[in-house]
Design a protein around this motif. Sequence first.
Motif, mmCIF file in Angstrom:
data_model
loop_
_atom_site.group_PDB
_atom_site.id
_atom_site.type_symbol
_atom_site.label_atom_id
_atom_site.label_comp_id
_atom_site.label_asym_id
_atom_site.label_seq_id
_atom_site.Cartn_x
_atom_site.Cartn_y
_atom_site.Cartn_z
ATOM 1 N N GLN A 278 0.869 -1.213 0.115
ATOM 2 C CA GLN A 278 -0.041 0.102 0.011
ATOM 3 C C GLN A 278 0.735 1.241 -0.150
ATOM 4 O O GLN A 278 0.438 2.280 -0.739
ATOM 5 C CB GLN A 278 -0.911 0.139 1.237
ATOM 6 C CG GLN A 278 -1.951 1.157 1.590
ATOM 7 C CD GLN A 278 -2.474 1.107 2.747
ATOM 8 O OE1 GLN A 278 -3.048 -0.018 3.258
ATOM 9 N NE2 GLN A 278 -2.724 2.345 3.567
ATOM 10 N N VAL A 279 2.067 1.333 0.694
ATOM 11 C CA VAL A 279 2.722 2.495 0.826
ATOM 12 C C VAL A 279 3.633 2.566 -0.479
ATOM 13 O O VAL A 279 3.687 3.685 -1.071
ATOM 14 C CB VAL A 279 3.900 2.164 1.988
ATOM 15 C CG1 VAL A 279 4.909 3.294 1.966
ATOM 16 C CG2 VAL A 279 3.306 2.021 3.340
ATOM 17 N N VAL A 280 3.802 1.481 -1.018
ATOM 18 C CA VAL A 280 4.581 1.596 -2.383
ATOM 19 C C VAL A 280 3.949 2.127 -3.439
ATOM 20 O O VAL A 280 4.372 3.038 -4.318
ATOM 21 C CB VAL A 280 4.928 0.031 -2.781
ATOM 22 C CG1 VAL A 280 5.511 0.149 -4.335
ATOM 23 C CG2 VAL A 280 6.235 -0.552 -2.059
ATOM 24 N N VAL A 281 2.662 1.764 -3.546
ATOM 25 C CA VAL A 281 1.735 2.428 -4.490
ATOM 26 C C VAL A 281 1.237 3.680 -4.281
ATOM 27 O O VAL A 281 1.497 4.582 -5.038
ATOM 28 C CB VAL A 281 0.409 1.666 -4.713
ATOM 29 C CG1 VAL A 281 -0.696 2.245 -5.511
ATOM 30 C CG2 VAL A 281 0.676 0.172 -5.234
ATOM 31 N N ALA A 286 7.321 3.038 -8.100
ATOM 32 C CA ALA A 286 7.786 2.565 -9.489
ATOM 33 C C ALA A 286 8.541 3.849 -10.293
ATOM 34 O O ALA A 286 9.540 3.630 -11.077
ATOM 35 C CB ALA A 286 6.611 1.975 -10.152
ATOM 36 N N ALA A 287 7.865 4.886 -10.246
ATOM 37 C CA ALA A 287 8.436 6.028 -10.829
ATOM 38 C C ALA A 287 9.605 6.365 -10.437
ATOM 39 O O ALA A 287 10.602 7.072 -10.984
ATOM 40 C CB ALA A 287 7.427 7.095 -10.954
ATOM 41 N N LEU A 288 9.717 6.475 -9.218
ATOM 42 C CA LEU A 288 11.023 6.919 -8.415
ATOM 43 C C LEU A 288 11.930 5.956 -8.827
ATOM 44 O O LEU A 288 13.215 6.275 -8.840
ATOM 45 C CB LEU A 288 10.978 6.953 -6.879
ATOM 46 C CG LEU A 288 10.098 7.975 -6.263
ATOM 47 C CD1 LEU A 288 9.727 7.821 -4.774
ATOM 48 C CD2 LEU A 288 10.743 9.401 -6.391
ATOM 49 N N ALA A 291 13.483 6.973 -12.187
ATOM 50 C CA ALA A 291 14.197 8.018 -12.126
ATOM 51 C C ALA A 291 15.570 7.606 -11.615
ATOM 52 O O ALA A 291 16.462 8.522 -11.857
ATOM 53 C CB ALA A 291 13.293 9.086 -11.400
ATOM 54 N N GLU A 292 15.392 7.081 -10.660
ATOM 55 C CA GLU A 292 16.753 6.737 -10.104
ATOM 56 C C GLU A 292 17.759 5.984 -10.785
ATOM 57 O O GLU A 292 18.853 6.122 -10.877
ATOM 58 C CB GLU A 292 16.721 6.066 -8.690
ATOM 59 C CG GLU A 292 16.268 6.902 -7.498
ATOM 60 C CD GLU A 292 17.229 7.980 -7.430
ATOM 61 O OE1 GLU A 292 18.554 7.777 -7.058
ATOM 62 O OE2 GLU A 292 16.755 9.013 -7.525
ATOM 63 N N GLN A 293 17.299 4.797 -11.538
ATOM 64 C CA GLN A 293 18.299 4.183 -12.657
ATOM 65 C C GLN A 293 18.441 5.349 -13.615
ATOM 66 O O GLN A 293 19.685 5.107 -14.087
ATOM 67 C CB GLN A 293 17.191 3.255 -13.297
ATOM 68 C CG GLN A 293 16.904 1.924 -12.578
ATOM 69 C CD GLN A 293 15.692 1.252 -13.208
ATOM 70 O OE1 GLN A 293 14.979 1.695 -13.901
ATOM 71 N NE2 GLN A 293 15.748 -0.158 -12.678
#
Length: 425
Positions: A278-281, A286-288, A291-293
């Motif tokens: 729930q926290v991840v969503v 996923a977008a973070l 961006a980090e990649q």
Amino acid sequence: MERIMDVVAEAHRIGGAGVLWPGFDLAAIPILLYGTEEAWLIGHPAPPEGYGHAGEVAGRPVYRGPVRPELAGNTAAPVGGHLTALVNLSDSPPTDPGALARLILHEAFHVFQQTAFPDLPRMDAAALQAMAAYPENDPANNAMAIVENRLLARALEGDPAAPGAFVSMRQHRHRQLVRMDRGDAVVYEQTVEWVEGTPTYVELKAGAPTDGLVERLQTHNLGGRHAAYRRFYDTGAAQALLLDRVAPGWQARIADAGGCLQRLLEESLTEPLPPVNQVVVAEGLAALLEAEQEAEAERQARIAALLRQLDEGPGLAVEIRLPPEVQGLMWDPTNLLTISPGRRLHTRFCGAVGPDGLRVTIHALCLEEWGERGRRFRLRLPGRPEVQRGGRLRIVTEALSVDAPYGHIEEEPGLMRVQLWLSRR
């Protein structure tokens, strides 16, 4: 000097009689402030040779004397057999008197930590080894840490759901590190949050702006920024401030928790933790991660450019080798880039201190490498530095200062190799 003593007096006014932390009293801690030429020792019970009485501040004696070889950065270290708070006034000192007073309190709290809590973790050799190998260039670890940082920032701003979401995300990321056989990184994080986070908390209690803490938490780990060390000053301080809200008097339980602020916060929350999915969503992990990649690719390009600058840039290449007995390090955590275990770049400042007055100070881009045979610094200078031989080896330039009991220099076109020793060879 009068202005500095006014700041010292203000630090004593703020940090007296357990106001900032139960049992912490600045008046009970020796303080040494030093510049490039002189040092001022305050409240020391046995001033070392060369220090003479020079007045009084906050009811404590002041002694004036030389800058001693063991002085290295802002820290706590033995001086004349007594653990003392060291404050460097020469390397980018705070121009705000309030900030300098809080820096004095920060370093003095390190003395208090080591004396009041001798069994709690310290930044020892194992912790430094874990820092050197910390996965600061891991996009997944950074993305999850960014979520943690933002949740801590929102918790400080009053979001009632944020503390539980932070703990849920933190526990999940730590489980991932353990699966990667990096449990040492988990212990390391919690160690730095105790060692550096609580003195930062003391600075906040002494008047440092909380909104500055919130702003910093929003930038840590972006592209690996401050991922390996500096961010834990702020994540530790943030958890301590939250504990003030949910568990007043928590300082009395810190020793039982092994110095782990995260553990105390987990135990103090009354609502069930939200599921990590729930926290991840909700936080857009996923977008973070994407961006980090991309940011990691840019970070690697920057590292490659800096290494090319060291290998191919103008001027004289200098290599300085230190024996393994030299353990004392100097670095600025805000200008540090870890390349891989045993290799890191310092973009502004680094150095080392050792026995018999050995000291290396570098104010330039520098590659630091180490292993069983010792440590090596690589940098570039505009031209050949001044070398002094006469009982000791000294090298003096604006960007490099070396003072060693013994050493040897080899030179070839475009390169100077310096080998330092602690005994005659």
